[in-house]
Design a protein around this motif. Sequence first.
Motif, PDB file in Angstrom:
ATOM      1  N   MET A   1       0.851  -1.177   0.000  1.00 38.28           N
ATOM      2  CA  MET A   1       0.000   0.000   0.000  1.00 38.28           C
ATOM      3  C   MET A   1       0.900   1.244   0.000  1.00 38.28           C
ATOM      4  N   SER A   2       0.611   2.176  -0.902  1.00 36.22           N
ATOM      5  CA  SER A   2       1.434   3.373  -1.008  1.00 36.22           C
ATOM      6  C   SER A   2       1.124   4.352   0.126  1.00 36.22           C
ATOM      7  N   GLN A   3       1.968   5.363   0.257  1.00 38.34           N
ATOM      8  CA  GLN A   3       1.782   6.363   1.309  1.00 38.34           C
ATOM      9  C   GLN A   3       0.484   7.135   1.116  1.00 38.34           C
ATOM     10  N   ILE A   4       0.131   7.426  -0.136  1.00 42.68           N
ATOM     11  CA  ILE A   4      -1.108   8.153  -0.422  1.00 42.68           C
ATOM     12  C   ILE A   4      -2.310   7.315  -0.020  1.00 42.68           C
ATOM     13  N   GLU A   5      -2.275   6.018  -0.329  1.00 43.35           N
ATOM     14  CA  GLU A   5      -3.382   5.131   0.048  1.00 43.35           C
ATOM     15  C   GLU A   5      -3.511   5.036   1.563  1.00 43.35           C
ATOM     16  N   LYS A   6      -2.382   4.976   2.265  1.00 42.22           N
ATOM     17  CA  LYS A   6      -2.406   4.939   3.733  1.00 42.22           C
ATOM     18  C   LYS A   6      -2.974   6.237   4.297  1.00 42.22           C
ATOM     19  N   LEU A   7      -2.566   7.360   3.718  1.00 39.11           N
ATOM     20  CA  LEU A   7      -3.066   8.657   4.162  1.00 39.11           C
ATOM     21  C   LEU A   7      -4.572   8.754   3.928  1.00 39.11           C
ATOM     22  N   LEU A   8      -5.035   8.326   2.763  1.00 37.88           N
ATOM     23  CA  LEU A   8      -6.462   8.358   2.463  1.00 37.88           C
ATOM     24  C   LEU A   8      -7.245   7.470   3.426  1.00 37.88           C
ATOM     25  N   GLN A   9      -6.722   6.309   3.733  1.00 37.16           N
ATOM     26  CA  GLN A   9      -7.393   5.406   4.673  1.00 37.16           C
ATOM     27  C   GLN A   9      -7.468   6.024   6.066  1.00 37.16           C
ATOM     28  N   ARG A  10      -6.400   6.709   6.493  1.00 34.91           N
ATOM     29  CA  ARG A  10      -6.394   7.370   7.796  1.00 34.91           C
ATOM     30  C   ARG A  10      -7.414   8.503   7.827  1.00 34.91           C
ATOM     31  N   ILE A  11      -7.533   9.231   6.720  1.00 32.76           N
ATOM     32  CA  ILE A  11      -8.500  10.323   6.630  1.00 32.76           C
ATOM     33  C   ILE A  11      -9.929   9.772   6.693  1.00 32.76           C
ATOM     34  N   ILE A  12     -10.188   8.671   6.009  1.00 36.99           N
ATOM     35  CA  ILE A  12     -11.517   8.061   6.028  1.00 36.99           C
ATOM     36  C   ILE A  12     -11.864   7.576   7.433  1.00 36.99           C
ATOM     37  N   ASN A  13     -10.878   7.005   8.125  1.00 34.71           N
ATOM     38  CA  ASN A  13     -11.120   6.484   9.472  1.00 34.71           C
ATOM     39  C   ASN A  13     -11.318   7.579  10.507  1.00 34.71           C
ATOM     40  N   ASN A  14     -10.683   8.735  10.336  1.00 31.22           N
ATOM     41  CA  ASN A  14     -10.778   9.812  11.317  1.00 31.22           C
ATOM     42  C   ASN A  14     -10.884  11.162  10.613  1.00 31.22           C
ATOM     43  N   PRO A  15     -12.078  11.516  10.113  1.00 37.85           N
ATOM     44  CA  PRO A  15     -12.224  12.765   9.356  1.00 37.85           C
ATOM     45  C   PRO A  15     -12.183  14.034  10.220  1.00 37.85           C
ATOM     46  N   LYS A  16     -12.158  13.882  11.527  1.00 32.05           N
ATOM     47  CA  LYS A  16     -12.139  15.059  12.403  1.00 32.05           C
ATOM     48  C   LYS A  16     -10.736  15.627  12.602  1.00 32.05           C
ATOM     49  N   ALA A  17      -9.712  14.828  12.326  1.00 30.75           N
ATOM     50  CA  ALA A  17      -8.335  15.262  12.568  1.00 30.75           C
ATOM     51  C   ALA A  17      -7.524  15.206  11.274  1.00 30.75           C
ATOM     52  N   VAL A  18      -7.879  16.070  10.324  1.00 27.97           N
ATOM     53  CA  VAL A  18      -7.188  16.104   9.035  1.00 27.97           C
ATOM     54  C   VAL A  18      -6.618  17.502   8.826  1.00 27.97           C
ATOM     55  N   LYS A  19      -5.325  17.577   8.600  1.00 29.23           N
ATOM     56  CA  LYS A  19      -4.685  18.859   8.335  1.00 29.23           C
ATOM     57  C   LYS A  19      -4.941  19.273   6.886  1.00 29.23           C
ATOM     58  N   PHE A  20      -4.927  20.574   6.649  1.00 26.47           N
ATOM     59  CA  PHE A  20      -5.177  21.109   5.314  1.00 26.47           C
ATOM     60  C   PHE A  20      -4.170  20.563   4.311  1.00 26.47           C
TER      61      PHE A  20
END
Length: 78
Positions: free
Chosen positions: A1-20
């Motif tokens: 899994m690439s870094q972008i895919e990991k980042l997207l998965q983290r964003i989906i799991n926790n949409p309240k703590a996403v930096k701009f």
Amino acid sequence: MSQIEKLLQRIINNPKAVKFEELEKILLKNGYSCSQPKGGSSHYTYRKKGRYPLTIPKKNPYVKECYVRLVIEMLEEE
């Protein structure tokens, strides 16, 4: 899994703590272009051919959850 895919998965799991910067990285990697604000505005507009423009205000430390969910929905439609 690439870094972008990991980042997207983290964003989906926790949409309240996403930096701009994290949200911007996801949008740019998915083919969106960015128009920076003029005249002191904090709203960035992202465009992609065939899609509606998406305007996101830059807020520190995190982007509001409603904007993150909107980005997630747009990416899932593609």
